[in-house]
Design an enzyme around this catalytic site. Structure first.
Site, mmCIF file in Angstrom:
data_model
loop_
_atom_site.group_PDB
_atom_site.id
_atom_site.type_symbol
_atom_site.label_atom_id
_atom_site.label_comp_id
_atom_site.label_asym_id
_atom_site.label_seq_id
_atom_site.Cartn_x
_atom_site.Cartn_y
_atom_site.Cartn_z
ATOM 1 N N LYS A 174 1.141 -1.192 0.022
ATOM 2 C CA LYS A 174 0.222 0.169 0.149
ATOM 3 C C LYS A 174 0.514 1.163 0.156
ATOM 4 O O LYS A 174 1.446 1.126 0.985
ATOM 5 C CB LYS A 174 -0.999 -0.128 1.292
ATOM 6 C CG LYS A 174 -1.896 1.353 1.076
ATOM 7 C CD LYS A 174 -3.027 0.962 2.760
ATOM 8 C CE LYS A 174 -3.785 1.976 2.863
ATOM 9 N NZ LYS A 174 -5.185 1.787 4.129
ATOM 10 N N SER A 215 -9.921 1.854 2.851
ATOM 11 C CA SER A 215 -8.960 2.086 2.287
ATOM 12 C C SER A 215 -7.942 1.590 1.106
ATOM 13 O O SER A 215 -7.105 2.196 0.750
ATOM 14 C CB SER A 215 -7.555 3.704 2.309
ATOM 15 O OG SER A 215 -6.906 2.786 3.538
ATOM 16 N N SER A 269 -9.823 0.114 7.098
ATOM 17 C CA SER A 269 -9.473 0.095 6.171
ATOM 18 C C SER A 269 -8.657 -1.586 5.173
ATOM 19 O O SER A 269 -8.287 -1.393 3.850
ATOM 20 C CB SER A 269 -8.313 0.728 5.479
ATOM 21 O OG SER A 269 -8.693 2.004 6.067
#
Lengths: 486, 477
Positions: free
Chosen positions: A76, A151, A175
């Protein structure tokens, strides 16, 4: 072969059926083919990935049998990666090349995993749909008109679409788990303190926790073996021995006590998701588990408490993005105040600015007691609810999200979006381990099942998920990438 | 109207740890700009603080030295404000749960009496960097070497009643932190800084008046002058029918006035909240007791010992314990010289005069303690007279040779040979018939003159006691 789990790829690599270079090239090719449509990656590191793959093949040739050696993964874009663009999904960092590696990145590098690139995400991890990214929304591989969740939406979409074997994510309010649910993959948030936050760009320091997004609970265990453990560079990381999470994956679930929170099977839960979860629960009963209803009486306060604590911490965490030392700086500032105002107004997106404002307000003189202090009290109550629940049951199971992936732009009202994380947020406030695993399909879209354990019961949570996956093949289901395959 | 001044001091001392409060970077004074700033000090995204335990130990050390309550659990907080030399956009400090709670220290007033000043608290916090506004052609430079250095902020109760008391308090603090070896506390270098809260009220009034805060004063002398000037200003304002505004002021040393910086009303709302990147700091009794066991002898204890052990006056003992270096110097002189009182006289007398004249610290003394001790020893064993010792002291300033060698080489040895002294005495008696007659007529004081003559004749080298005795004997016969 790219659809296989990391554990399977690892076995194939060790048998010499494939080399890491071949595997890495296959993923890079697939990224080349689908990333434009999915927007899952912000940065692809083709050269360094192939170089890492060659090193992995060399290491293996010399007898190294590290489980993830040569297995391609994506990080990420919230994790700092030395010499590589690290944006956190924001314009304000769109020129930031990190001079250092996050501990998570360093550990994966040490394990021999190959970094394919950096995945898209909601800006500063603030969002539940990946629509707040400066780099544009990520598309859900199951239906490109739908969001992948957020997210960690880029990581989830990349794993689901086989653009990588596994990925890292972070989870502040859901997330990792919610995008895993929306994309039909396995997403695991360990207990707070289990994985070092060094080098992970902070959103809400007391809630943020890194974890794996991958294709099976077994892969989550393999990745957790690499990620977990004390880091002297993170004062909140915990000094507890880290078990081999794969060691308990064979444990029987006979006698396991499962709690179903009444509050998670109430108004707001879509009928299709509820049915899917109830069907899945029947599998556990077959394995010898017993199921009882439990209460999490303060769960309804969790979203409100979270949206005070998280923005409050974020408002301070994001103060460092001021245009002084790195990152975006506005053009031709006339003075210091102008530089601050324009840099931050232009550099941050709407959702980030909203949360900075909310957090600043909640911490202001005269409001602190009414908001921040009160939210911290609620947080203790929520933790207490779980302590009581775990005195009766071994794990708590429910839906990860009230519904399946929604369409892009469907939730333009922020509060509606905030309610996305109604089942996951309490777990962050309480600091517990939680996993989302695929538990069915409704209307062609994946359903996520949420399994929560007590403090540092990662091994148990992983095994409960693994046993389910031994009985079912929901985690093997793949989205059809709409005939775009060449 | 008679006014009473009420002063509270907030003193920042820079703790002399090897590295910064939350990062491993070194923190030495005077390094080239931004060479002592790592990724944490630059507040790069993803970096996290790790508490330097040595800073915590130093704070506890200070707390124990002033008899303060030590918190078993202290909490760091974020104090939020934007400034370019504050890289994170917040300063990490301790708001509600400081490491050091209530304590006290005593100061000596001008009339020799003691006064106890309460210390409200002392908390650990990080320093900001420096903004450089010159040499950048309309831009500002930022030096982050200092950013993140550990500070101890020591807050006094508003129990100080004059500029002189304020300076005595500061000197006492300075001495304590130097004794404890937790800070250089050099005001000129900023390793000790002082904010002064001043208010006045009619004598006898118990309510406090509105205070002003004078920020960042960097010498004892300026503290004194700034307070005098601010008190006068406040008196004038009130006596002219005005009101004091609560505000922050700056002292302008050139004009000897204070000027308003910004009023409290428009100041930042710092939005303090507990620093989530650090856990509360928990310490136990064994941690505290280990530090207590290593506490050095402190100024007050040393002064008491000097009085008891060496028979010094309270004043001399006070002067000699004003710094640890001074006390150590004296004790070396006393040990080598084998006479504490004589050693005290030399250190507070000739040596101190020399240091004052050149504006030197004791550590800069051109005569080392062992050498001065040898000089004292030669007086004690009568090798040289007290008078000769003075010129020997002067010689030693420029001559690095061993004290005994200088005495030998320069022929400074006291004449104690009775034959030689008898010759001197006989000569004086022969040369001073008038004075001899006066003495014999009962004018005892004349003896001093005759002894002086004999000493002069010996070029100061004769033992004055022996001269005195022999003269008496001869004149009485």
């Amino acid at each position: 072969m790219i659809e296989q789990t990391a554990a399977e790829l690892s076995a194939a690599l060790s048998r010499g059926e494939v080399s890491s270079v071949e595997l890495t090239q296959a993923y890079l090719d697939r990224i080349g083919k689908y990333n434009e449509a999915l927007n899952a990656f912000i940065t692809v590191c083709e050269e360094s990935a192939l170089a890492q793959a060659r090193q992995a093949d060399d290491r293996r040739a010399r007898g190294d049998a590290s489980p993830l050696l040569g297995v391609p993964l994506a990080h990420k874009d919230i994790f700092c990666t030395e010499g590589v663009l690290t944006t956190c999904g924001s314009k304000i960092l769109n020129n930031f090349i990190s001079p250092y590696d996050a501990t998570v990145v360093e550990r994966f590098n040490g394990s021999g995993a190959v970094m394919l690139g950096k995945t898209n995400m909601d800006e500063f991890a603030m969002g539940s749909s990946n629509e707040t990214s400066f780099f544009g929304p990520v598309r859900n591989p199951w239906d490109r008109e739908r969001v992948p969740g957020g997210s960690s939406g880029g990581s989830a979409a990349a794993v689901a679409a086989d653009l990588c074997a596994m990925a890292t994510g972070t989870d502040t309010g859901g997330s990792i788990r919610q995008p895993a649910a929306f994309c039909g993959i396995t997403g695991f948030k360990p207990s707070y303190g289990r994985v070092s936050r060094w080098g992970m760009i902070a959103f809400a320091s007391s809630l943020d926790q890194a974890g794996p997004l991958c294709k099976s609970a077994e892969d989550a265990a393999l990745m957790s073996n690499v990620m977990a453990g004390l880091d002297p560079k993170d004062s909140t990381s915990i000094d507890l021995p880290v078990p081999d999470y794969t060691a308990s994956l064979g444990d029987s679930l006979e006698g396991l006590k499962i709690g179903l929170p009444r509050q998670h099977f109430a108004e707001g839960l879509s009928a299709g998701v509820e049915q899917g979860i109830r069907d899945a629960l029947a599998e556990f009963e077959k394995l010898g588990a017993t199921i009882k209803e439990i209460d999490l009486p303060n769960n309804h306060l969790s979203v409100s408490a979270y949206y005070v604590v998280a923005p409050a911490e974020a408002s301070a965490n994001l103060s460092r993005f001021d245009g002084v030392r790195y990152g975006y700086r506005c053009e031709d500032p006339v003075d210091l105040e102008d530089m601050y105002k324009r840099t931050r107004s232009e550099g941050f997106g709407e959702e980030v600015k909203r949360r900075i404002l909310v957090g600043t307000y909640a911490l202001s003189a005269g409001y602190y007691d009414a908001y921040y202090r009160k939210a911290q009290k609620i947080r203790r109550l929520i933790k207490q609810d779980f302590v009581e629940a775990f005195s009766e049951v071994d794990v708590v199971i429910g839906p990860t999200s009230p519904h399946t992936a929604f369409t892009l732009g469907a939730k333009s009202d922020p509060v509606t979006m905030y309610l996305e994380d109604i089942y996951t947020i309490a777990v962050n406030l309480a600091g517990l381990p939680g996993i989302s695993i695929p538990a069915g399909l409704v209307g062609g879209l994946p359903i996520g099942m949420h399994i929560v354990g007590s403090d540092f019961a990662e091994a148990k949570v992983l095994n409960v998920a693994h046993q389910f996956q031994q009985q079912t093949d929901w985690h093997r289901r793949k989205p059809a990438l709409n005939g775009e395959e060449a | 109207m008679e006014w009473e001044t009420v002063i509270g001091l907030e003193v920042h001392v820079s703790l002399s740890t090897r590295s910064k409060l939350f990062s491993g970077t070194a923190s030495e004074f005077g390094a080239a700009a931004n060479t002592q700033a790592n990724i944490f000090d630059l507040a790069l995204p993803g970096t996290l603080p790790v508490l330097n335990k040595e800073a915590l130990r130093m704070a506890v050390r200070f707390g124990l030295a002033i008899g303060a309550e030590i918190s078993k659990r202290s909490v760091f907080d974020r104090k939020n404000y934007f400034y370019p030399d504050l890289p994170k956009g917040y300063q990490v400090t301790q708001l509600d749960f400081p490491t050091v709670g209530k304590g006290a220290l005593s100061i000596t007033l001008g009339d020799g009496s003691e006064k106890v000043i309460g210390v409200t608290r002392a908390h650990i916090e990080e320093n900001a960097g420096k903004s450089l506004h010159e040499e950048f052609h309309g831009m500002s430079g930022i030096d982050l070497n200092r950013a993140g250095e550990p500070l101890l902020e020591i807050v006094s109760e508003p129990e100080i009643r004059s500029a002189e008391e304020a300076v005595a308090y500061l000197k006492k603090l300075h001495s304590i932190v130097r004794y404890l070896d937790i800070s250089d506390a050099i005001m000129a270098q900023g390793s000790m800084r002082c904010d002064v809260n001043v208010s006045i009220r009619p004598k006898g009034e118990t309510e406090l008046g509105t205070r002003t805060e004078i920020k960042n004063i960097n010498s004892f002398r300026f503290v004194e002058k700034a307070i005098h000037s601010e008190v006068l200003r406040q008196q004038e304002v009130i006596e002219d029918g005005g009101k004091i505004t609560q505000e922050t002021r700056r002292y302008d040393a050139n004009k000897d006035i204070t000027t308003a910086m910004r009023s409290k009303e428009v100041e930042n709302d710092y939005r303090y909240f507990p620093e989530p990147d650090l856990l509360p700091v928990e310490i136990d009794d064994s941690f505290i007791e280990a530090i207590r066991a290593e506490l050095p002898e402190l100024p007050d204890q040393k002064q008491a010992r000097f009085i008891a052990e060496y028979g010094l006056s309270s004043y001399d003992a006070g002067v000699l314990t004003s710094s640890r270096e001074m006390a150590d110097f004296f004790e070396t002189v006393a040990r080598v010289g084998n006479d504490a009182k004589l050693a005290a006289n030399w250190v507070t007398g000739d040596l101190q005069a020399l240091l004052n004249k050149n504006n030197w610290e004791i550590t800069q003394s051109p005569i080392q303690a062992e050498r001065l001790g040898t000089l004292v020893a030669r007086i004690v064993d009568k090798t040289v007279s007290g008078k000769i010792a003075k010129s020997l002291f002067e010689t030693m300033l420029d001559d690095p040779a061993a004290v005994n060698d200088i005495i030998e080489r320069e022929g400074l040895k006291q004449v104690t040979d009775s034959g030689a002294i008898e010759k001197l005495v006989d000569e004086v008696i022969a040369n001073s018939p008038d004075q001899v007659q006066q003495f014999r007529d009962g004018k005892e004081q004349v003896l001093g003159y005759l002894v002086g003559q004999a000493m002069k004749l010996s070029q100061g080298k004769a033992n004055p006691g022996q001269v005195n005795q022999l003269l008496r004997d001869k004149l009485k016969t």
